[in-house]
Design a protein around this motif. Structure first.
Motif, PDB file in Angstrom:
ATOM      1  N   PRO A 241     -29.538  16.048  18.576  1.00 31.20           N
ATOM      2  CA  PRO A 241     -28.453  15.114  18.255  1.00 31.20           C
ATOM      3  C   PRO A 241     -28.221  14.149  19.417  1.00 31.20           C
ATOM      4  N   GLY A 242     -27.487  13.121  19.153  1.00 33.00           N
ATOM      5  CA  GLY A 242     -27.147  12.176  20.208  1.00 33.00           C
ATOM      6  C   GLY A 242     -28.235  11.194  20.551  1.00 33.00           C
ATOM      7  N   LEU A 243     -29.343  11.199  19.777  1.00 29.37           N
ATOM      8  CA  LEU A 243     -30.435  10.270  20.079  1.00 29.37           C
ATOM      9  C   LEU A 243     -30.013   8.821  19.903  1.00 29.37           C
ATOM     10  N   GLN A 244     -29.002   8.596  19.088  1.00 33.58           N
ATOM     11  CA  GLN A 244     -28.561   7.214  18.866  1.00 33.58           C
ATOM     12  C   GLN A 244     -28.045   6.565  20.135  1.00 33.58           C
ATOM     13  N   GLU A 245     -27.738   7.381  21.143  1.00 36.95           N
ATOM     14  CA  GLU A 245     -27.256   6.841  22.406  1.00 36.95           C
ATOM     15  C   GLU A 245     -28.389   6.232  23.230  1.00 36.95           C
ATOM     16  N   CYS A 246     -29.643   6.552  22.866  1.00 34.70           N
ATOM     17  CA  CYS A 246     -30.798   5.918  23.513  1.00 34.70           C
ATOM     18  C   CYS A 246     -31.088   4.617  22.774  1.00 34.70           C
ATOM     19  N   SER A 247     -30.242   3.653  22.925  1.00 35.31           N
ATOM     20  CA  SER A 247     -30.276   2.446  22.093  1.00 35.31           C
ATOM     21  C   SER A 247     -31.513   1.583  22.326  1.00 35.31           C
ATOM     22  N   LYS A 248     -32.210   1.761  23.469  1.00 34.36           N
ATOM     23  CA  LYS A 248     -33.395   0.957  23.760  1.00 34.36           C
ATOM     24  C   LYS A 248     -34.697   1.663  23.387  1.00 34.36           C
ATOM     25  N   LEU A 249     -34.590   2.841  22.759  1.00 36.63           N
ATOM     26  CA  LEU A 249     -35.772   3.646  22.459  1.00 36.63           C
ATOM     27  C   LEU A 249     -36.717   2.914  21.516  1.00 36.63           C
ATOM     28  N   GLN A 250     -38.004   2.861  21.904  1.00 36.54           N
ATOM     29  CA  GLN A 250     -39.033   2.208  21.090  1.00 36.54           C
ATOM     30  C   GLN A 250     -40.044   3.210  20.532  1.00 36.54           C
ATOM     31  N   SER A 251     -40.248   4.327  21.243  1.00 37.27           N
ATOM     32  CA  SER A 251     -41.182   5.356  20.785  1.00 37.27           C
ATOM     33  C   SER A 251     -40.514   6.720  20.892  1.00 37.27           C
ATOM     34  N   LEU A 252     -40.509   7.450  19.772  1.00 38.31           N
ATOM     35  CA  LEU A 252     -39.959   8.808  19.738  1.00 38.31           C
ATOM     36  C   LEU A 252     -41.023   9.721  19.152  1.00 38.31           C
ATOM     37  N   SER A 253     -41.575  10.608  19.986  1.00 36.29           N
ATOM     38  CA  SER A 253     -42.674  11.474  19.582  1.00 36.29           C
ATOM     39  C   SER A 253     -42.276  12.931  19.808  1.00 36.29           C
ATOM     40  N   LEU A 254     -41.992  13.642  18.710  1.00 34.12           N
ATOM     41  CA  LEU A 254     -41.559  15.041  18.781  1.00 34.12           C
ATOM     42  C   LEU A 254     -42.428  15.947  17.910  1.00 34.12           C
ATOM     43  N   SER A 255     -43.608  15.475  17.504  1.00 35.31           N
ATOM     44  CA  SER A 255     -44.467  16.230  16.592  1.00 35.31           C
ATOM     45  C   SER A 255     -44.958  17.537  17.211  1.00 35.31           C
ATOM     46  N   VAL A 256     -45.342  18.458  16.330  1.00 33.23           N
ATOM     47  CA  VAL A 256     -45.949  19.739  16.709  1.00 33.23           C
ATOM     48  C   VAL A 256     -45.040  20.483  17.683  1.00 33.23           C
ATOM     49  N   ASN A 257     -43.852  20.803  17.209  1.00 30.56           N
ATOM     50  CA  ASN A 257     -42.917  21.660  17.916  1.00 30.56           C
ATOM     51  C   ASN A 257     -42.305  22.610  16.904  1.00 30.56           C
ATOM     52  N   GLN A 258     -41.129  23.119  17.185  1.00 27.79           N
ATOM     53  CA  GLN A 258     -40.481  24.060  16.283  1.00 27.79           C
ATOM     54  C   GLN A 258     -39.051  23.617  15.984  1.00 27.79           C
ATOM     55  N   PHE A 259     -38.849  22.311  15.886  1.00 27.54           N
ATOM     56  CA  PHE A 259     -37.521  21.798  15.576  1.00 27.54           C
ATOM     57  C   PHE A 259     -37.166  22.113  14.122  1.00 27.54           C
ATOM     58  N   THR A 260     -35.875  22.321  13.886  1.00 28.62           N
ATOM     59  CA  THR A 260     -35.390  22.653  12.559  1.00 28.62           C
ATOM     60  C   THR A 260     -34.238  21.711  12.182  1.00 28.62           C
ATOM     61  N   GLY A 261     -33.767  21.866  10.956  1.00 29.05           N
ATOM     62  CA  GLY A 261     -32.614  21.095  10.512  1.00 29.05           C
ATOM     63  C   GLY A 261     -32.994  19.755   9.914  1.00 29.05           C
ATOM     64  N   ARG A 262     -31.987  18.989   9.576  1.00 25.48           N
ATOM     65  CA  ARG A 262     -32.182  17.681   8.968  1.00 25.48           C
ATOM     66  C   ARG A 262     -32.364  16.597  10.023  1.00 25.48           C
ATOM     67  N   ILE A 263     -33.050  15.551   9.617  1.00 29.11           N
ATOM     68  CA  ILE A 263     -33.116  14.376  10.480  1.00 29.11           C
ATOM     69  C   ILE A 263     -31.754  13.692  10.410  1.00 29.11           C
ATOM     70  N   PRO A 264     -31.062  13.557  11.537  1.00 29.21           N
ATOM     71  CA  PRO A 264     -29.709  12.998  11.487  1.00 29.21           C
ATOM     72  C   PRO A 264     -29.707  11.538  11.055  1.00 29.21           C
ATOM     73  N   SER A 265     -28.688  11.172  10.306  1.00 24.28           N
ATOM     74  CA  SER A 265     -28.588   9.791   9.824  1.00 24.28           C
ATOM     75  C   SER A 265     -28.423   8.807  10.975  1.00 24.28           C
ATOM     76  N   GLU A 266     -27.907   9.299  12.107  1.00 21.67           N
ATOM     77  CA  GLU A 266     -27.692   8.419  13.260  1.00 21.67           C
ATOM     78  C   GLU A 266     -28.978   7.824  13.807  1.00 21.67           C
ATOM     79  N   ILE A 267     -30.129   8.387  13.387  1.00 20.91           N
ATOM     80  CA  ILE A 267     -31.394   7.839  13.874  1.00 20.91           C
ATOM     81  C   ILE A 267     -31.562   6.383  13.429  1.00 20.91           C
ATOM     82  N   GLY A 268     -30.848   6.002  12.394  1.00 23.04           N
ATOM     83  CA  GLY A 268     -30.899   4.623  11.932  1.00 23.04           C
ATOM     84  C   GLY A 268     -30.313   3.632  12.919  1.00 23.04           C
ATOM     85  N   ASN A 269     -29.629   4.138  13.945  1.00 26.23           N
ATOM     86  CA  ASN A 269     -29.070   3.247  14.963  1.00 26.23           C
ATOM     87  C   ASN A 269     -30.110   2.805  15.986  1.00 26.23           C
TER      88      ASN A 269
END
Length: 497
Positions: A241-269
């Motif tokens: 959570p809280g990724l929306q605070e990285c407002s300048k983020l251009q690349s987000l790579s989290l593949s091949v891990n063990q994350f769970t849950g829903r993709i938060p709607s805040e990612i649209g920010n």
């Protein structure tokens, strides 16, 4: 006068007398010191006689150290300020003498074969701002003294064999902008102190064995973060959570891990996002409709992410999108009619539960080079005449190449510089048998040359079918007619023999 007092006065006079002499005899580091350090490095390397360092790094010529290959000196102090030796095939350990380059600001020895440990004497180089030792054979634990470089801006230790945990003291590098430690053997959790480096722009731990959760609001102190690369690890917990605070983020790579849950709607920010890689996790739910805000997105990869629902129609409105990867999920329903943006190159949506017909608009995607929709429940391809002949003839050409080469476009031998089509094209110039499936034709066969000529003609036809521009592709009816002609010519040659 007391003898003790007299003794101290006498000792003081001796110190005063000897002080100038002591000071004048001391020698400060100079360019000669730098020369000795570089020659020590050279002597630790086994060099072939024709290597540039053999003839260039030498005291037998009048040239200055500052003129040596890979060496740059400061204009004012005339001391070695930069050492750039990447891609030079050097095999050696780093000698401790390198720690005497006290004015060194920039060190780049990437893509060589240095091995062993980084000597602790390097901690003396307090002016260092740039350290690049990527793609070598360094091993052992990462040194604890990296925080000795208060001015360090760039650190890349990727593609080595460093192991152990990531030092907590890295958090003291408050000038750091780029931290790349990918493809090593690091274990343990990512120190929370790293997420306090407010200057950080790129953080890359791809391809290690890091575990644990990410901080709840890790972007609080990372206002400048542009690239977060944590794929291929053992990270777990809820999608950060809280990724929306990285407002300048251009690349987000989290593949091949063990994350769970829903993709938060805040990612649209994250409206500056260009690359989103979340595949091979254990997520749930649907693609949030807030994805529609990611108008700059170029690559989206959600393979085997555990997602379901409809493929959002708003993907069709992302004009910058070049790659869509939604394979091995539980998406259902039909493909959006305008799934292909003008710039789409790759579309992989296989092994889902999609149904219906393939939209005719796919045939209008002029940039599309690869589309894989297999293992869904679509109406037979082209059954209702919805797919354009431009797309149809391209697939026909690729199929012919696959049959006669026994290679697929996704084969690991093909990279951004070498595709299946280019490989076949080069084989026509250098020898067609280089690309042919060796099981099809053998030199000892009676009709070997006729068979080679036939396959060569088929390859030429396939290349005409897969021309980069749809306008330059042969018509599907003409392609079938030419294939029939190639067949008749081949049979004629066999009868002549």
């Amino acid at each position: 006068m007391d003898r003790t007092i007299l003794f101290h006065i006498f000792a003081a006079f001796l110190l005063l007398y000897n002080f100038p002499t002591t000071c004048s005899s001391r020698t400060s580091p100079n360019i000669t010191t730098d020369q000795s350090a570089l020659l020590a490095l050279k002597s630790s390397i086994t060099l072939p006689p024709d290597h540039i360092l053999v003839s260039n790094w030498t005291t037998t010529t009048p040239s200055s150290v500052c003129d040596w290959v890979g060496v740059t000196c400061g204009k004012l102090h005339r001391r070695v300020a930069a050492l750039d030796l990447p891609n030079m095939g050097l095999i050696a350990t780093i000698p401790p003498h390198l720690g005497n380059l006290s004015f060194l600001v920039h060190l780049d020895i990437g893509n060589n074969s240095f091995y062993g440990d980084l000597p602790k004497e390097l901690a003396n180089l307090r002016r260092l701002q740039h350290i690049d030792v990527w793609l070598n054979n360094f091993s052992g634990q990462i040194p604890q003294w990296f925080d000795a470089f208060p001015k360090l801006v760039y650190l890349d230790v990727s593609n080595n064999s460093f192991s152990g945990s990531v030092p907590e003291d890295f958090g003291n590098l408050q000038s750091l902008k780029v931290l790349q430690m990918k493809y090593n053997q690091f274990t343990g959790s990512i120190p929370g102190t790293i997420f306090n480096i407010s200057s950080l722009e790129v953080l890359d731990f791809t391809g290690n064995s890091l575990s644990g959760n990410l901080p709840t609001h890790m972007c609080n102190y990372l206002p400048n973060l542009k690239g977060l690369y944590l794929s291929i690890n053992e990270l777990e917990g809820q999608f950060p959570p809280g990724l929306q605070e990285c407002s300048k983020l251009q690349s987000l790579s989290l593949s091949v891990n063990q994350f769970t849950g829903r993709i938060p709607s805040e990612i649209g920010n994250l409206t500056m996002l260009k690359e989103l890689l979340l595949g091979f996790n254990s997520l749930e739910g649907e693609i949030p409709r807030e994805f529609a805000n990611l108008v700059n997105l170029e690559v989206i990869s959600l393979h085997r992410a555990g997602l379901k629902g409809l493929i959002p129609s708003f993907l069709s409105n992302m004009s910058s999108l070049q790659e869509i990867g939604l394979a091995i999920n539980n998406f259902s329903g039909s493909l959006p009619r305008n799934i292909c943006s003008q710039s789409l190159v790759t579309c992989l949506i296989w092994r889902n539960k999609l149904s219906g017909t393939i939209p005719s608009e796919i045939g209008n995607c002029t940039a599309l080079r690869e589309i894989v929709l297999a293992e869904n429940d679509f109406t037979e391809y082209g059954q209702e005449g919805l797919v354009s002949t431009n797309c149809d003839v391209y697939s026909f050409g690729i199929m012919m190449m696959e049959v006669f080469t026994r290679k697929k476009p996704t084969d690991e031998m093909f990279t951004s510089d070498l595709s299946l089509s280019r490989w076949v094209s080069e084989a026509l110039v250098n020898g067609v048998t280089q690309a042919m499936d060796s099981r099809l034709i053998r030199k000892e066969e009676e009709h070997f040359f006729a068979e080679v000529s036939c396959v060569s003609s088929i390859f030429e036809l396939a290349l005409n079918c897969t021309a980069e521009s749809p306008k330059n592709r042969i018509n599907i009816k003409d392609a079938l007619a030419l294939l029939q002609k190639i067949r008749l010519e081949f049979l004629s040659k066999l009868s002549e023999n």
